[in-house]
Design a protein around this motif. Sequence first.
Motif, PDB file in Angstrom:
ATOM      1  N   THR A  85      40.076  46.099  31.026  1.00 10.05           N
ATOM      2  CA  THR A  85      41.082  46.243  29.979  1.00 10.05           C
ATOM      3  C   THR A  85      40.495  47.149  28.900  1.00 10.05           C
ATOM      4  OG1 THR A  85      41.973  44.044  30.383  1.00 10.05           O
ATOM      5  CG2 THR A  85      42.476  45.038  28.265  1.00 10.05           C
ATOM      6  N   VAL A  86      41.222  48.213  28.586  1.00 10.39           N
ATOM      7  CA  VAL A  86      40.739  49.210  27.625  1.00 10.39           C
ATOM      8  C   VAL A  86      41.551  49.095  26.341  1.00 10.39           C
ATOM      9  CG1 VAL A  86      40.348  51.658  27.196  1.00 10.39           C
ATOM     10  CG2 VAL A  86      40.075  50.735  29.517  1.00 10.39           C
ATOM     11  N   GLU A  87      40.858  49.005  25.193  1.00  5.90           N
ATOM     12  CA  GLU A  87      41.511  48.931  23.903  1.00  5.90           C
ATOM     13  C   GLU A  87      40.851  49.908  22.939  1.00  5.90           C
ATOM     14  OE1 GLU A  87      41.096  44.881  22.777  1.00  5.90           O
ATOM     15  OE2 GLU A  87      42.884  44.232  23.859  1.00  5.90           O
ATOM     16  N   LYS A  88      41.580  50.237  21.885  1.00  6.37           N
ATOM     17  CA  LYS A  88      41.052  51.185  20.899  1.00  6.37           C
ATOM     18  C   LYS A  88      39.943  50.561  20.057  1.00  6.37           C
ATOM     19  CE  LYS A  88      45.328  53.862  20.343  1.00  6.37           C
ATOM     20  NZ  LYS A  88      46.376  54.292  19.370  1.00  6.37           N
ATOM     21  N   ASN A  89      40.147  49.327  19.629  1.00  2.69           N
ATOM     22  CA  ASN A  89      39.245  48.716  18.660  1.00  2.69           C
ATOM     23  C   ASN A  89      38.224  47.766  19.272  1.00  2.69           C
ATOM     24  OD1 ASN A  89      40.739  50.028  16.605  1.00  2.69           O
ATOM     25  ND2 ASN A  89      42.228  48.342  16.608  1.00  2.69           N
ATOM     26  N   ASN A  90      38.245  47.610  20.583  1.00  2.12           N
ATOM     27  CA  ASN A  90      37.320  46.699  21.244  1.00  2.12           C
ATOM     28  C   ASN A  90      36.657  47.404  22.423  1.00  2.12           C
ATOM     29  OD1 ASN A  90      37.936  44.383  19.624  1.00  2.12           O
ATOM     30  ND2 ASN A  90      39.852  44.187  20.763  1.00  2.12           N
ATOM     31  N   SER A  91      35.555  46.862  22.851  1.00  6.21           N
ATOM     32  CA  SER A  91      34.899  47.402  24.046  1.00  6.21           C
ATOM     33  C   SER A  91      35.664  46.988  25.291  1.00  6.21           C
ATOM     34  CB  SER A  91      33.462  46.883  24.118  1.00  6.21           C
ATOM     35  OG  SER A  91      33.460  45.457  24.144  1.00  6.21           O
ATOM     36  N   ASP A  92      35.452  47.722  26.360  1.00  4.14           N
ATOM     37  CA  ASP A  92      36.149  47.420  27.611  1.00  4.14           C
ATOM     38  C   ASP A  92      35.749  46.034  28.120  1.00  4.14           C
ATOM     39  OD1 ASP A  92      37.031  49.945  27.262  1.00  4.14           O
ATOM     40  OD2 ASP A  92      35.955  50.832  28.969  1.00  4.14           O
ATOM     41  N   GLN A  93      36.764  45.324  28.668  1.00  2.28           N
ATOM     42  CA  GLN A  93      36.534  43.980  29.179  1.00  2.28           C
ATOM     43  C   GLN A  93      36.962  43.920  30.644  1.00  2.28           C
ATOM     44  OE1 GLN A  93      35.027  41.703  27.447  1.00  2.28           O
ATOM     45  NE2 GLN A  93      35.112  42.643  25.406  1.00  2.28           N
ATOM     46  N   ALA A  94      36.134  43.282  31.485  1.00  2.00           N
ATOM     47  CA  ALA A  94      36.452  43.168  32.911  1.00  2.00           C
ATOM     48  C   ALA A  94      37.671  42.274  33.113  1.00  2.00           C
ATOM     49  CB  ALA A  94      35.254  42.599  33.668  1.00  2.00           C
ATOM     50  N   ASN A  95      38.605  42.729  33.957  1.00  2.00           N
ATOM     51  CA  ASN A  95      39.776  41.908  34.287  1.00  2.00           C
ATOM     52  C   ASN A  95      40.054  41.839  35.792  1.00  2.00           C
ATOM     53  OD1 ASN A  95      40.959  44.357  34.988  1.00  2.00           O
ATOM     54  ND2 ASN A  95      42.157  44.505  33.100  1.00  2.00           N
ATOM     55  N   PHE A  96      39.250  42.554  36.590  1.00  2.00           N
ATOM     56  CA  PHE A  96      39.462  42.590  38.031  1.00  2.00           C
ATOM     57  C   PHE A  96      38.088  42.609  38.700  1.00  2.00           C
ATOM     58  CE2 PHE A  96      41.225  45.254  41.800  1.00  2.00           C
ATOM     59  CZ  PHE A  96      41.369  44.120  42.549  1.00  2.00           C
ATOM     60  N   ILE A  97      37.781  41.569  39.459  1.00  2.00           N
ATOM     61  CA  ILE A  97      36.450  41.448  40.051  1.00  2.00           C
ATOM     62  C   ILE A  97      36.539  41.154  41.536  1.00  2.00           C
ATOM     63  CG2 ILE A  97      35.334  40.694  37.915  1.00  2.00           C
ATOM     64  CD1 ILE A  97      35.553  37.832  38.930  1.00  2.00           C
ATOM     65  N   LYS A  98      35.423  41.332  42.208  1.00  2.00           N
ATOM     66  CA  LYS A  98      35.325  41.079  43.643  1.00  2.00           C
ATOM     67  C   LYS A  98      33.995  40.394  43.917  1.00  2.00           C
ATOM     68  CE  LYS A  98      34.435  43.599  47.976  1.00  2.00           C
ATOM     69  NZ  LYS A  98      34.308  44.952  48.581  1.00  2.00           N
ATOM     70  N   THR A  99      34.015  39.394  44.788  1.00  2.00           N
ATOM     71  CA  THR A  99      32.782  38.728  45.188  1.00  2.00           C
ATOM     72  C   THR A  99      32.805  38.467  46.684  1.00  2.00           C
ATOM     73  OG1 THR A  99      31.321  36.841  44.762  1.00  2.00           O
ATOM     74  CG2 THR A  99      33.676  36.401  44.762  1.00  2.00           C
ATOM     75  N   ARG A 100      31.648  38.523  47.280  1.00  2.00           N
ATOM     76  CA  ARG A 100      31.511  38.257  48.701  1.00  2.00           C
ATOM     77  C   ARG A 100      31.377  36.756  48.923  1.00  2.00           C
ATOM     78  NH1 ARG A 100      32.698  41.205  53.243  1.00  2.00           N
ATOM     79  NH2 ARG A 100      31.483  40.428  55.017  1.00  2.00           N
ATOM     80  N   PHE A 101      32.082  36.253  49.929  1.00  2.00           N
ATOM     81  CA  PHE A 101      31.986  34.839  50.249  1.00  2.00           C
ATOM     82  C   PHE A 101      32.017  34.696  51.763  1.00  2.00           C
ATOM     83  CE2 PHE A 101      33.287  30.480  50.873  1.00  2.00           C
ATOM     84  CZ  PHE A 101      32.609  29.795  49.864  1.00  2.00           C
ATOM     85  N   GLY A 102      30.897  34.345  52.339  1.00  2.00           N
ATOM     86  CA  GLY A 102      30.829  34.248  53.793  1.00  2.00           C
ATOM     87  C   GLY A 102      31.090  35.597  54.432  1.00  2.00           C
TER      88      GLY A 102
END
Length: 387
Positions: free
Chosen positions: A173-190
């Motif tokens: 998530t990109v904003e003007k007044n804040n640093s970028d924040q993760a909103n979409f992740i991936k993890t390996r499971f089995g």
Amino acid sequence: MNKTFKIYAVVFIIIMVILALFEVNKKETTDWRKNFDVNEKSPFGLFVFSEEANELFGNDLKKIDETPYDYYHEHKKEGHNILIIERTVDSESWKSILNQVNAGSDAMLIVSEMPKEISDSIGFYDSQLSFEDQNVLKLTDKAYQNDFIKLDKFPSGKGFTYIKPGVEVLGKTVEKNNSDQANFIKTRFGKGNIYVHSEPLFLTNYYLLKKGNTRYAEDVLSYLKNRETVWFVESTTGGQSRFFMRFIFSNPALKYAWWVFLGGMLLFIFFNAKRKQRIVPVIEPLKNTSVDFIRSIGNLYLQEGDFHDMMGKKAQYFLNKVRMDLLIDTQHLDEEFIKKLQLKTGKPLEMIQEAVELIKKGQDPYAAVMREDLVKMNALLDKILKS
């Protein structure tokens, strides 16, 4: 109909007419609730996505209205995709999903509120990271840098504050007044992968109908392999009431009118019952001696042996009942009378004809009448009058 009831009825009708006029002149309002319903065409429903999903997934999509636990308990599946959009996942269902992913399936959860049990098993914490009125969602892959989406209506501002090592960040998530924040992740499971996106708004009608926004949705879903996808939608039996008044309650105007009607009926019952609920004095009923009187008269006739007179009175009583109860003219005991009596009583025609002959015999002052004639006529007439 008493005067009080008429007054209540007139008042109720006037109220209903006034409400109907208000409803007709009321301006249509937009439902901005985040319902994420596949059947809703409101801004934050999933109707558009649901209609286009088959083509998006190459016509290899199944919409399932069961819980994952129930579905996988009945179906054994090979490697496939699992899609969940803003719906509750219980612990048993999550275990079933993990088993499928561990065996080689991929699961994508696009939800704003993640149960702690699920977030702990994946390895992240989600929270409210932004309170801005507008957000821009972008993917980290350079191939998708130009395919972003701008959320300008009620973004949730959700994101991931802590991500354990080994979890890959696919979107921010990109904003003007804040640093970028993760909103979409991936993890390996089995043998499979789990994808989690914290902002499901980009799949709603409001955003998909805006020009260029579909590219972002396509990019996010493109992380799933080109194979069968099982989408667990909200259950129709759980999300939609089976109550017989469901249609009325789903329409605001009808629902409002229904509650007003019930309120009016309750007021009527209350005031009407209050007026009538008075102590009723106990009055000893008069003893009915009619049966005793008739029995005495009957015994007198039997002692005298005047069967002819008894037949005449029985016939007179029967014809009077026919006139009063069945509304049949008894002046002429002809074929027309017999036919009408048979139609109204439903008794066999032969029984009616035999009874009429005995009635005529009882009315004939010169006819010879026996005890058997009286008994037979009495039985026939009782059968005819018995419903």
